[in-house]
Scaffold this motif. Structure first.
Motif, PDB file in Angstrom:
ATOM      1  N   TYR A 416       4.030   2.026  -2.509  1.00  0.00           N
ATOM      2  CA  TYR A 416       2.978   0.979  -2.787  1.00  0.00           C
ATOM      3  C   TYR A 416       3.647   0.268  -1.155  1.00  0.00           C
ATOM      4  O   TYR A 416       3.045  -0.295  -0.196  1.00  0.00           O
ATOM      5  N   ARG A 417       5.243  -0.110  -1.172  1.00  0.00           N
ATOM      6  CA  ARG A 417       5.589  -0.568   0.328  1.00  0.00           C
ATOM      7  C   ARG A 417       4.703   0.239   1.191  1.00  0.00           C
ATOM      8  O   ARG A 417       4.696  -0.201   2.714  1.00  0.00           O
ATOM      9  N   ALA A 418       4.853   1.832   0.873  1.00  0.00           N
ATOM     10  CA  ALA A 418       4.309   2.329   2.359  1.00  0.00           C
ATOM     11  C   ALA A 418       2.711   1.802   2.188  1.00  0.00           C
ATOM     12  O   ALA A 418       2.427   1.881   3.685  1.00  0.00           O
ATOM     13  N   LYS A 419       1.911   1.831   1.746  1.00  0.00           N
ATOM     14  CA  LYS A 419       0.508   1.693   1.694  1.00  0.00           C
ATOM     15  C   LYS A 419       0.612   0.387   2.095  1.00  0.00           C
ATOM     16  O   LYS A 419      -0.018   0.100   3.016  1.00  0.00           O
ATOM     17  N   GLU A 420       1.487  -0.735   2.215  1.00  0.00           N
ATOM     18  CA  GLU A 420       1.609  -2.161   2.116  1.00  0.00           C
ATOM     19  C   GLU A 420       1.918  -2.419   4.468  1.00  0.00           C
ATOM     20  O   GLU A 420       1.512  -2.879   5.042  1.00  0.00           O
ATOM     21  N   ARG A 421       2.503  -1.236   3.983  1.00  0.00           N
ATOM     22  CA  ARG A 421       3.274  -0.870   5.664  1.00  0.00           C
ATOM     23  C   ARG A 421       1.997  -0.543   6.511  1.00  0.00           C
ATOM     24  O   ARG A 421       1.989  -0.190   8.012  1.00  0.00           O
ATOM     25  N   GLY A 422       1.151  -0.289   6.788  1.00  0.00           N
ATOM     26  CA  GLY A 422      -0.305   0.664   7.117  1.00  0.00           C
ATOM     27  C   GLY A 422      -0.577   1.747   6.611  1.00  0.00           C
ATOM     28  O   GLY A 422      -1.084   2.475   7.387  1.00  0.00           O
ATOM     29  N   ARG A 423      -0.238   2.336   5.501  1.00  0.00           N
ATOM     30  CA  ARG A 423      -0.573   3.555   5.236  1.00  0.00           C
ATOM     31  C   ARG A 423       0.553   4.851   6.320  1.00  0.00           C
ATOM     32  O   ARG A 423       1.201   4.741   8.062  1.00  0.00           O
ATOM     33  N   ALA A 424       0.260   5.996   5.795  1.00  0.00           N
ATOM     34  CA  ALA A 424       0.284   7.126   6.841  1.00  0.00           C
ATOM     35  C   ALA A 424       1.658   6.737   6.939  1.00  0.00           C
ATOM     36  O   ALA A 424       2.610   7.212   8.279  1.00  0.00           O
TER      37      ALA A 424
END
Length: 557
Positions: A416-424
């Protein structure tokens, strides 16, 4: 790369054929000793010794020399004493293992594997790019042999190892049961008539334990009722002693292939060939048990393909299936044999990386992620190519007794944190601590400089900002300016006790924001009610386990 002599692999293959013939002689000799078979075996060792010396197979040559001498020096004993026959079986096993390693090395070299090391002593073939690949990973299958006759055990072990199988042998029922509980065997070879507990009784015990494994029964009995009973119990095949080595191998090969096909149908996702969630759960339990036994950390990774619903909506589900299969294939080609990818559901996947900490897992996933996002896809009915990315969250299993559900929740939080950072991108706990506008701050209050120094050193590798004080008054003095996210507080201090320090700190806060870990050589005792009211998050008794402390810090932050 070193040049391989054109005929070296052919020579090893010829030696393998000769070894199979010699093993046939050995099986006959072990049942009915005779001089002719003994001399044929001695001649085999002499011939292979000469070939080995000529082609610089030093260890194989030495083993054949010692085996040839053993036969010549113990001809009478071999014909009259079964213990000498067992010793000869072990010598065949050593020769077979040496030959197996030479074949593996030569085959790999000839196919272009430059960085290969062969370690005969530990029975490992190690690729320097994947140093923990065991030779068992190259085997055709795993076989457990349970028989009360050590001679039979050694013969079967030699025959099957020479044919490429990973073999365990035992003459003890309890040990056999324990092996089947913890060892992923493909097939069981079981003696029917044994003292104490018959093969049928042992097989029934396996069924009670819900252990299902293809089984071959061996027996010297000619009683048809035994045969019928074994088949009625569900046993797959029945071989009568004495048996031909080729017949045994053929039966093992048939059942192992059938078992592998069955396992693949149950354990692999039909679309992507990734493993299933149930198989992931089994492998997680194995790695957790390995950690609790040996302390070997491992990592779990939660992965989600970015904007996959939009891909399906825009280009159709068939194209989405192409993306999923390509995604799994990318991981499989980049993995070590011990690593695995499982389909969690839809476009979500799980990775299990044994003996890999979070930082190493991050490097593995990022390497594959960056490679995958450069891969161009050609959607149907489209004039342009598209590029697809994924996001990943990593958690490291390195302590405590966390359940599978808890580990997946941790990995999902990082995803979820990775997605919050803009994905990829890929996220893990240390990365979360090391990035951002500010570091998490830890205030350590303990009057022992030794304890404080150890804690500070342990936490510094997590990228945390730490401050150490030795008295309660010092802690209160710097608290407002330092603004710690976490307080590690010794209850017994030279001035104010820990309860009073915590009481003062809580009065400074509008809310109970700072996390608190209490430490002490004693239990909380009479202070327990007050401390519970003031609010603390964990209590660790001295002497402190730094691993336990680190896990608590990670959990609270």
């Amino acid at each position: 790369m070193n040049t391989i002599e054109p005929n070296k692999l052919a020579i090893l293959s010829e030696i393998e054929n000769q070894l199979n013939q010699a093993l046939q002689h050995f099986v006959v000799f072990s049942i009915e000793p005779n001089t002719i078979k003994l001399r044929l075996m001695a001649a085999f060792f002499a011939e292979v010794k000469a070939l080995a010396i000529k082609n610089n197979f030093r260890e194989l040559g030495y083993l054949c020399l010692k085996s040839e001498e053993f036969i010549k020096q113990n001809e009478r004993e071999l014909s009259n004493d079964s213990t000498y026959v067992i010793k000869l079986a072990k010598r065949f096993g050593e020769v077979a293992q040496s030959l197996e390693n030479l074949l593996a090395v030569t085959t790999y070299q000839e196919s272009g594997a430059e960085n290969l090391v062969c370690n005969i002593q530990t029975r490992e073939v190690i690729n320097l790019a994947a140093q923990d690949d065991q030779i068992s990973s190259l085997s055709l299958g795993r076989v457990l042999v349970f028989d009360d006759d050590m001679l039979v055990l050694n013969i079967i072990e030699s025959v099957l190892r020479n044919r490429g199988y990973d073999v365990l042998i035992t003459n003890d029922a309890d040990q056999a049961l324990e092996i089947l509980r913890s060892y992923d065997a493909d097939i069981l070879i079981l003696d029917l008539v044994m003292p104490g507990k018959s093969g049928i009784e042992f097989y029934r015990e396996l069924k009670q334990e819900k252990i299902v494994i293809p089984t071959i029964v061996l027996t010297a009995s000619a009683n048809k009722e035994d045969h019928v009973l074994a088949l009625k119990e569900g046993i797959d095949n029945f071989l009568r002693k004495p048996f031909e080595a080729d017949v045994l191998v053929a039966n093992v090969e048939k059942l192992v292939k059938k078992e592998h096909k069955h396992k693949n149908a149950l354990l692999k996702d039909a679309l992507t060939s990734a493993y299933t969630r149930s198989f992931f759960a089994d492998r997680f339990a194995q790695e957790k048990a390995k950690f609790l036994r040996d302390g070997r950390v491992f990592s779990v990774v939660f992965i989600d393909i970015d904007h996959f619903k939009e891909i399906n909506d825009s280009y159709g589900h068939l194209f989405g299936d192409v993306v999923l299969k390509s995604f799994v294939a990318e991981f499989k080609t980049s993995f070590r044999p011990l690593d695995q990818i499982s389909r969690f559901g839809g476009d979500e996947f799980l990775l299990l990386l044994p003996e890999t900490d979070a930082l190493e897992a991050f490097k593995v996933v990022e390497r594959i992620r960056q490679k995958f996002q450069r891969k161009a896809f050609n959607p149907p009915d489209s004039t342009h190519q598209i590029y697809i990315t994924f996001s990943a969250g990593i958690t490291e299993f390195n302590g405590g007794d966390k359940t599978l559900e808890a580990v997946l929740e941790e990995a999902d939080r990082q995803l979820y944190r990775a997605k919050e950072r803009g994905r990829a991108c890929t996220s893990f706990l240390q990365d979360a601590m090391d990035t951002g506008t500010e570091k998490n701050r830890i205030l350590i209050c303990d009057d022992s400089s030794t304890v404080s120094r150890l804690i500070k050193s342990r936490l510094s590798r997590l990228g945390l900002e730490t401050q150490v004080v030795t008295t309660g008054k010092e802690a209160l003095t710097i608290f407002s300016d330092f603004k710690p996210h976490l307080l590690i507080l010794d209850i017994i201090l030279p001035d104010l006790n820990g309860a009073l320090v915590l009481q003062e700190i809580r009065s400074m806060e509008q809310e109970k924001q700072v996390k608190v870990i209490l430490i002490s050589v004693k239990n909380l005792g009479e202070n327990a009610p007050l401390l519970r009211e003031l609010g603390y998050d964990d209590f660790i008794k001295k002497p402190i386990s730094l691993e336990r402390l680190e896990q608590s810090v990670k959990r609270l932050l």
